[in-house]
Design a protein around this motif. Structure first.
Motif, PDB file in Angstrom:
ATOM      1  N   VAL A 147      44.760  32.657  28.815  1.00 42.97           N
ATOM      2  CA  VAL A 147      45.839  32.745  27.823  1.00 42.97           C
ATOM      3  C   VAL A 147      45.301  33.006  26.416  1.00 42.97           C
ATOM      4  O   VAL A 147      45.759  33.925  25.724  1.00 42.97           O
ATOM      5  N   ALA A 148      44.324  32.230  25.980  1.00 45.45           N
ATOM      6  CA  ALA A 148      43.818  32.362  24.612  1.00 45.45           C
ATOM      7  C   ALA A 148      43.338  33.776  24.271  1.00 45.45           C
ATOM      8  O   ALA A 148      43.514  34.217  23.125  1.00 45.45           O
ATOM      9  N   PRO A 149      42.748  34.529  25.214  1.00 43.46           N
ATOM     10  CA  PRO A 149      42.329  35.896  24.857  1.00 43.46           C
ATOM     11  C   PRO A 149      43.472  36.801  24.403  1.00 43.46           C
ATOM     12  O   PRO A 149      43.232  37.775  23.687  1.00 43.46           O
ATOM     13  N   TYR A 150      44.711  36.500  24.800  1.00 39.75           N
ATOM     14  CA  TYR A 150      45.834  37.296  24.280  1.00 39.75           C
ATOM     15  C   TYR A 150      45.955  37.120  22.773  1.00 39.75           C
ATOM     16  O   TYR A 150      46.283  38.058  22.043  1.00 39.75           O
ATOM     17  N   LEU A 151      45.698  35.898  22.291  1.00 41.82           N
ATOM     18  CA  LEU A 151      45.697  35.659  20.847  1.00 41.82           C
ATOM     19  C   LEU A 151      44.548  36.410  20.183  1.00 41.82           C
ATOM     20  O   LEU A 151      44.681  36.944  19.082  1.00 41.82           O
ATOM     21  N   ARG A 152      43.427  36.440  20.868  1.00 40.69           N
ATOM     22  CA  ARG A 152      42.255  37.122  20.323  1.00 40.69           C
ATOM     23  C   ARG A 152      42.489  38.628  20.206  1.00 40.69           C
ATOM     24  O   ARG A 152      42.179  39.243  19.179  1.00 40.69           O
ATOM     25  N   ARG A 162      41.568  38.291  37.353  1.00 38.69           N
ATOM     26  CA  ARG A 162      41.214  38.369  38.773  1.00 38.69           C
ATOM     27  C   ARG A 162      39.765  37.981  39.017  1.00 38.69           C
ATOM     28  O   ARG A 162      39.443  37.389  40.056  1.00 38.69           O
ATOM     29  N   LEU A 163      38.891  38.272  38.065  1.00 36.45           N
ATOM     30  CA  LEU A 163      37.518  37.808  38.187  1.00 36.45           C
ATOM     31  C   LEU A 163      37.463  36.285  38.137  1.00 36.45           C
ATOM     32  O   LEU A 163      36.743  35.642  38.919  1.00 36.45           O
ATOM     33  N   ILE A 164      38.213  35.694  37.223  1.00 33.91           N
ATOM     34  CA  ILE A 164      38.264  34.233  37.131  1.00 33.91           C
ATOM     35  C   ILE A 164      38.764  33.634  38.440  1.00 33.91           C
ATOM     36  O   ILE A 164      38.187  32.669  38.965  1.00 33.91           O
ATOM     37  N   THR A 165      39.834  34.209  38.983  1.00 33.00           N
ATOM     38  CA  THR A 165      40.384  33.700  40.238  1.00 33.00           C
ATOM     39  C   THR A 165      39.376  33.826  41.362  1.00 33.00           C
ATOM     40  O   THR A 165      39.247  32.928  42.215  1.00 33.00           O
ATOM     41  N   ALA A 207      39.196  47.661  37.159  1.00 34.65           N
ATOM     42  CA  ALA A 207      40.315  46.980  37.802  1.00 34.65           C
ATOM     43  C   ALA A 207      40.135  46.933  39.307  1.00 34.65           C
ATOM     44  O   ALA A 207      40.496  45.945  39.961  1.00 34.65           O
ATOM     45  N   VAL A 208      39.545  47.987  39.877  1.00 41.80           N
ATOM     46  CA  VAL A 208      39.339  48.032  41.321  1.00 41.80           C
ATOM     47  C   VAL A 208      38.306  46.999  41.750  1.00 41.80           C
ATOM     48  O   VAL A 208      38.515  46.248  42.715  1.00 41.80           O
ATOM     49  N   SER A 209      37.191  46.926  41.047  1.00 45.76           N
ATOM     50  CA  SER A 209      36.158  45.939  41.395  1.00 45.76           C
ATOM     51  C   SER A 209      36.688  44.521  41.270  1.00 45.76           C
ATOM     52  O   SER A 209      36.404  43.663  42.119  1.00 45.76           O
ATOM     53  N   ALA A 210      37.453  44.260  40.215  1.00 44.07           N
ATOM     54  CA  ALA A 210      38.025  42.924  40.040  1.00 44.07           C
ATOM     55  C   ALA A 210      39.007  42.604  41.161  1.00 44.07           C
ATOM     56  O   ALA A 210      39.060  41.470  41.653  1.00 44.07           O
ATOM     57  N   SER A 211      39.778  43.599  41.590  1.00 43.65           N
ATOM     58  CA  SER A 211      40.719  43.391  42.686  1.00 43.65           C
ATOM     59  C   SER A 211      39.989  43.139  43.995  1.00 43.65           C
ATOM     60  O   SER A 211      40.400  42.284  44.803  1.00 43.65           O
ATOM     61  N   GLN A 212      38.904  43.871  44.227  1.00 46.80           N
ATOM     62  CA  GLN A 212      38.103  43.634  45.433  1.00 46.80           C
ATOM     63  C   GLN A 212      37.525  42.218  45.428  1.00 46.80           C
ATOM     64  O   GLN A 212      37.535  41.525  46.454  1.00 46.80           O
ATOM     65  N   MET A 262      48.508  44.042  31.295  1.00 54.39           N
ATOM     66  CA  MET A 262      47.605  44.777  32.182  1.00 54.39           C
ATOM     67  C   MET A 262      46.167  44.699  31.692  1.00 54.39           C
ATOM     68  O   MET A 262      45.236  44.672  32.487  1.00 54.39           O
ATOM     69  N   GLN A 263      45.987  44.658  30.368  1.00 54.97           N
ATOM     70  CA  GLN A 263      44.630  44.650  29.808  1.00 54.97           C
ATOM     71  C   GLN A 263      43.855  43.408  30.227  1.00 54.97           C
ATOM     72  O   GLN A 263      42.631  43.451  30.371  1.00 54.97           O
ATOM     73  N   GLY A 264      44.555  42.297  30.447  1.00 53.37           N
ATOM     74  CA  GLY A 264      43.868  41.062  30.789  1.00 53.37           C
ATOM     75  C   GLY A 264      43.715  40.814  32.271  1.00 53.37           C
ATOM     76  O   GLY A 264      43.108  39.811  32.676  1.00 53.37           O
ATOM     77  N   LEU A 265      44.224  41.737  33.107  1.00 51.69           N
ATOM     78  CA  LEU A 265      44.242  41.468  34.542  1.00 51.69           C
ATOM     79  C   LEU A 265      42.857  41.447  35.184  1.00 51.69           C
ATOM     80  O   LEU A 265      42.601  40.658  36.099  1.00 51.69           O
TER      81      LEU A 265
END
Length: 381
Positions: free
Chosen positions: A95-100, A243-246, A313-318, A236-239
């Protein structure tokens, strides 16, 4: 060996954070699970130790540490020695990176120091009863009333929803453009902003998950986050990082399941010896160890790419897809090898099993992750 991934300074950080978890978190986690809530004082304590928003610049109270490895370390230690339901990573890195990235200078100065200290807890609200992965189905709307916006709607399944002092809310702002939305910062105490019940979940019992309601909430113009109508692009920019965090959380939970199960089968006696002497046990544990190691190698590469600004985005989704599936198999095999004991909540494998089911759903379901990868291979929208 994995120790080559981390610097000596990061290893010292890991040991320090592990001591913190053993002293301040692990002794209380059973009570937090019964309460359905982590005390907000824990966010302040994390802030005092410098564990929140480690990336924040020193001018805003942070450490100015950009390296994602530090968050990766905390995620791994949380799974093995802490409480997975303590969602400080969502606060700090989701969440905080949206503020950043999108906040004005005034917004950053107003919120980030209090987020670093743990005084202000963050949440993000996108999901609605009829709009989960399909954000275009969102019904929450905001109307421009000249000197303010008027927000109406509701959100559901919002992590940190009870504790949050500031919630980033996505809302439609153009009736003629159904996919056009804007992000707003809704603060505790605003008239018309109400919280529903703390939802009773299958797992992650210590983590507060709430319904949020907005009834003619007046949002000041200086609480618009980023550009009006650009909310979808901002989300979309933070996805990729989300996904990496998840993926990191899933893999860490799988490691925790493996460690618990290894200890259990080495101690549990059956048929004249430890369970670990039986071929079935040994083969299942070997397969689990292999899957976890393969996943870890990919995650460590993804973190390196993310630090360099190269994670796709593809690598993070994988990573998210594979690690959440590996976690599911690890907790299932772990519980099976515990036998009847695994079904008892006094054994931590039972909690890990319940926690794991959400991993294949949040931050984009496994099916959506596979669709993203397929589009990269075959094209399509």
């Amino acid at each position: 060996m994995r120790h080559q991934v981390f610097t000596e300074e990061q290893q010292i950080f890991r040991e320090s954070y592990r001591r913190f978890l053993h002293a301040e978190v692990k002794p209380h986690r059973e009570q937090w699970r019964r309460d359905g809530l982590v005390p907000r004082d824990m966010f302040r304590l994390m802030g005092e130790q410098g564990y929140l928003l480690t990336w924040a610049p020193e001018a805003l109270g942070g450490l100015g540490v950009e390296d994602f490895r530090y968050q990766q370390i905390m995620i791994e230690e949380d799974a093995l020695h802490g409480e997975p339901g303590f969602f400080h990573t969502l606060h700090s890195r989701l969440v905080a990176p949206y503020l950043r990235h999108f906040g004005s200078t005034e917004q950053q100065q107003r919120f980030i120091p209090r987020c670093v200290s743990g005084e202000c807890v963050l949440a993000i609200a996108m999901t609605e009863p009829d709009a989960g992965s399909d954000l275009a189905g969102m019904k929450t709307r905001a109307e421009d009333c000249g000197d303010h916006w008027l927000l109406n709607g509701s959100k559901v399944y919002i992590s940190n929803g009870i504790l949050a002092d500031a919630v980033i809310v996505a809302a439609k702002t153009n009736p003629q453009q159904p996919r056009e939305m804007t992000l707003f910062i809704v603060e505790r105490g605003m008239d018309g902003f109400e919280r529903g019940r703390n939802l009773d979940k299958l797992g992650l019992k210590a983590q507060d998950t709430a319904e949020l309601f907005f009834n003619n909430v007046k949002i000041p113009k200086n609480n618009v986050l980023g550009d009006v109508g650009r909310g979808m692009q901002q989300l979309m920019q933070g996805l990729a990082e989300e996904r990496l965090i998840t993926a990191c959380i899933s893999l860490a939970a799988g490691e925790a399941a493996f460690a618990l199960t290894r200890d259990f089968v080495m101690e549990r006696q059956a048929f004249g010896g430890p369970l670990s002497a039986l071929q079935n046990t040994r083969f299942k544990m070997a397969a689990m160890r292999t899957e976890l190691d393969v996943a870890q190698a990919y995650i460590d590469r993804c973190v390196a790419q993310h630090n360099e600004g190269l994670l796709s985005a593809v690598s993070a989704s994988q990573a998210k897809y594979y690690c959440s599936e590996v976690e599911g198999r690890a907790v299932d095999e772990g519980l099976q090898l515990h036998g009847g004991a695994g079904y008892m909540q006094e054994y931590e494998i039972c909690n890990l099993y319940a926690n794991a089911r959400i991993s294949r759903i949040l931050a984009g379901t496994s099916e959506i992750m596979k669709e993203i990868v397929a589009r990269d291979m075959f094209g399509g929208k």
